[in-house]
Design a protein around this motif. Structure first.
Motif, short mmCIF file in Angstrom:
data_model
loop_
_atom_site.label_atom_id
_atom_site.label_comp_id
_atom_site.label_asym_id
_atom_site.label_seq_id
_atom_site.Cartn_x
_atom_site.Cartn_y
_atom_site.Cartn_z
N VAL A 6 0.88 -1.17 0.00
CA VAL A 6 0.00 0.00 0.00
C VAL A 6 0.91 1.21 0.00
O VAL A 6 1.61 1.47 0.98
CB VAL A 6 -0.92 0.02 1.23
CG1 VAL A 6 -1.71 1.32 1.28
CG2 VAL A 6 -1.87 -1.19 1.21
N SER A 44 -8.53 9.68 -2.54
CA SER A 44 -8.90 9.68 -1.12
C SER A 44 -9.93 10.76 -0.83
O SER A 44 -10.13 11.69 -1.61
CB SER A 44 -7.67 9.90 -0.24
OG SER A 44 -7.15 11.20 -0.42
N LEU A 60 -2.42 0.33 -4.49
CA LEU A 60 -2.40 -0.98 -3.85
C LEU A 60 -1.97 -2.01 -4.87
O LEU A 60 -2.50 -2.06 -5.98
CB LEU A 60 -3.79 -1.33 -3.30
CG LEU A 60 -3.92 -2.69 -2.61
CD1 LEU A 60 -4.85 -2.61 -1.42
CD2 LEU A 60 -4.41 -3.77 -3.58
N ALA A 129 -2.90 -4.63 9.79
CA ALA A 129 -3.57 -3.78 8.81
C ALA A 129 -4.91 -4.42 8.44
O ALA A 129 -5.03 -5.64 8.35
CB ALA A 129 -2.72 -3.60 7.57
N LEU A 131 -8.25 -3.95 5.70
CA LEU A 131 -8.81 -3.33 4.49
C LEU A 131 -10.26 -3.74 4.35
O LEU A 131 -10.59 -4.92 4.45
CB LEU A 131 -8.01 -3.76 3.26
CG LEU A 131 -8.45 -3.18 1.90
CD1 LEU A 131 -7.23 -3.01 0.98
CD2 LEU A 131 -9.48 -4.08 1.21
N THR A 132 -11.11 -2.75 4.15
CA THR A 132 -12.51 -3.02 3.81
C THR A 132 -12.79 -2.33 2.48
O THR A 132 -12.32 -1.23 2.24
CB THR A 132 -13.48 -2.51 4.87
OG1 THR A 132 -13.43 -1.08 4.92
CG2 THR A 132 -13.14 -3.07 6.23
N ARG A 133 -13.56 -3.00 1.64
CA ARG A 133 -13.86 -2.41 0.35
C ARG A 133 -15.27 -2.81 -0.06
O ARG A 133 -15.68 -3.95 0.16
CB ARG A 133 -12.85 -2.88 -0.69
CG ARG A 133 -12.97 -2.20 -2.05
CD ARG A 133 -13.89 -2.94 -2.98
NE ARG A 133 -14.09 -2.22 -4.25
CZ ARG A 133 -14.94 -2.62 -5.18
NH1 ARG A 133 -15.69 -3.69 -5.00
NH2 ARG A 133 -15.08 -1.91 -6.30
N CYS A 177 -13.24 2.28 -0.02
CA CYS A 177 -12.26 1.38 0.58
C CYS A 177 -11.65 2.09 1.78
O CYS A 177 -11.38 3.30 1.73
CB CYS A 177 -11.18 1.03 -0.45
SG CYS A 177 -9.83 0.00 0.16
N THR A 178 -11.46 1.38 2.87
CA THR A 178 -10.74 1.93 4.01
C THR A 178 -9.51 1.06 4.27
O THR A 178 -9.56 -0.17 4.14
CB THR A 178 -11.59 1.98 5.29
OG1 THR A 178 -11.90 0.65 5.73
CG2 THR A 178 -12.87 2.76 5.05
N ILE A 179 -8.42 1.72 4.63
CA ILE A 179 -7.18 1.03 4.99
C ILE A 179 -6.74 1.59 6.33
O ILE A 179 -6.61 2.81 6.49
CB ILE A 179 -6.08 1.25 3.93
CG1 ILE A 179 -6.54 0.72 2.57
CG2 ILE A 179 -4.78 0.58 4.37
CD1 ILE A 179 -5.65 1.13 1.41
N SER A 180 -6.55 0.71 7.29
CA SER A 180 -6.16 1.15 8.63
C SER A 180 -5.08 0.23 9.18
O SER A 180 -5.00 -0.95 8.82
CB SER A 180 -7.36 1.19 9.57
OG SER A 180 -8.02 -0.07 9.61
N ARG A 218 -7.52 -8.89 6.41
CA ARG A 218 -6.64 -8.55 7.53
C ARG A 218 -5.23 -9.01 7.18
O ARG A 218 -5.05 -10.08 6.60
CB ARG A 218 -7.12 -9.22 8.82
CG ARG A 218 -6.32 -8.81 10.06
CD ARG A 218 -6.81 -9.52 11.31
NE ARG A 218 -8.13 -9.08 11.73
CZ ARG A 218 -8.59 -9.18 12.98
NH1 ARG A 218 -7.83 -9.71 13.92
NH2 ARG A 218 -9.81 -8.78 13.28
#
Length: 239
Positions: A6, A44, A60, A129, A131-133, A177-180, A218
């Motif tokens: 990422v 973003s 990504l 990490a 990721l949800t999309r 999409c979220t990336i945390s 994950r």
């Protein structure tokens, strides 16, 4: 096991039109590099919201090998994407588990679902990490976006556990999409299953059928590069 990168690019004001144009170019001609199995260039939103942040884009990539992932920074594609930036950073991730679809497929290595290959284990002190999309159904857009401020507040409530977070997407409004990155597996569990009320949001997505396609993944964090991800790398170095 595949390697996922990422890479976040932050652009100077005069370079932001070029950065925005990159999105169109990639849509018309997807990026092709040796060992690259799947990729997305995403814009973003400010504070996970609808207002675009024209200064920040995320690439990504899902790579066949660590060597292929490492070589990307030396390609002409990377040089084009990074032109005009004032800050870049890359996370190198190993998939732990994933379910769902992205453009009709699971882009991450799904071998952990096989009986003969257990999922890799994460240290209890290692960063994670997530990721949800999702692609949001047109009729569900008003209802979905009405709940985003509430979900954003839940992230803020867990700021001590959250090392990095960003909301991105291929298509504004409709594809999100979220990336945390979180301090530990326990930190993710606290957010997802305990105090945050995240279970309530998951329940709403099912009951109201917000998504026509969704994916959750994950990852363990192998390493982090660049000032943008300095807190992540500092945690890895301390373990």
């Amino acid at each position: 096991m595949s390697i996922v990168t990422v890479t976040a690019f932050r652009y100077k004001p005069l370079a932001r039109f070029r950065a925005f144009a990159n999105m169109g170019r990639v849509l018309m001609q997807p990026i092709r590099e040796e060992g690259l199995r799947f990729s997305k260039l995403m814009g973003s939103g400010i504070n996970f919201g609808l207002v675009p942040d024209l200064s920040t884009y995320v690439f990504l990539g899902v790579w066949e090998t660590d060597a292929a992932a490492n070589a990307f920074i030396h390609t002409s594609t990377y040089q084009q994407l990074s032109q005009g930036t004032y800050q870049t950073g890359t996370l190198h991730l190993e998939p732990q588990r994933a379910h769902g679809l992205w453009d009709g497929r699971n882009p991450f290595d799904d071998s952990w679902d096989r009986v003969d290959r257990p999922a890799p284990k994460m240290s209890e002190n290692s960063p994670v990490a997530v990721l949800t999309r999702a692609t949001i159904r047109t009729q569900a857009l008003p209802d979905f976006w009405r709940h985003v401020p509430q979900a954003r507040q839940r992230l803020t409530d867990h700021a001590d556990d959250l090392l990095f977070g960003i909301g991105v997407g291929e298509v504004p409004v409709v594809q999100q999409c979220t990336i945390s990155v979180w301090r530990s597996p326990a930190a993710v569990d606290r957010y997802a299953y305990r105090q945050s009320g995240h279970k309530e949001v998951v329940r709403l997505t099912r009951e109201r059928k917000w998504y026509s396609e969704e994916l959750f993944a994950r990852f363990s964090v192998l390493r982090a590069e660049g000032l943008l991800f300095a807190p992540v790398q500092a945690l890895i170095s301390s373990i």
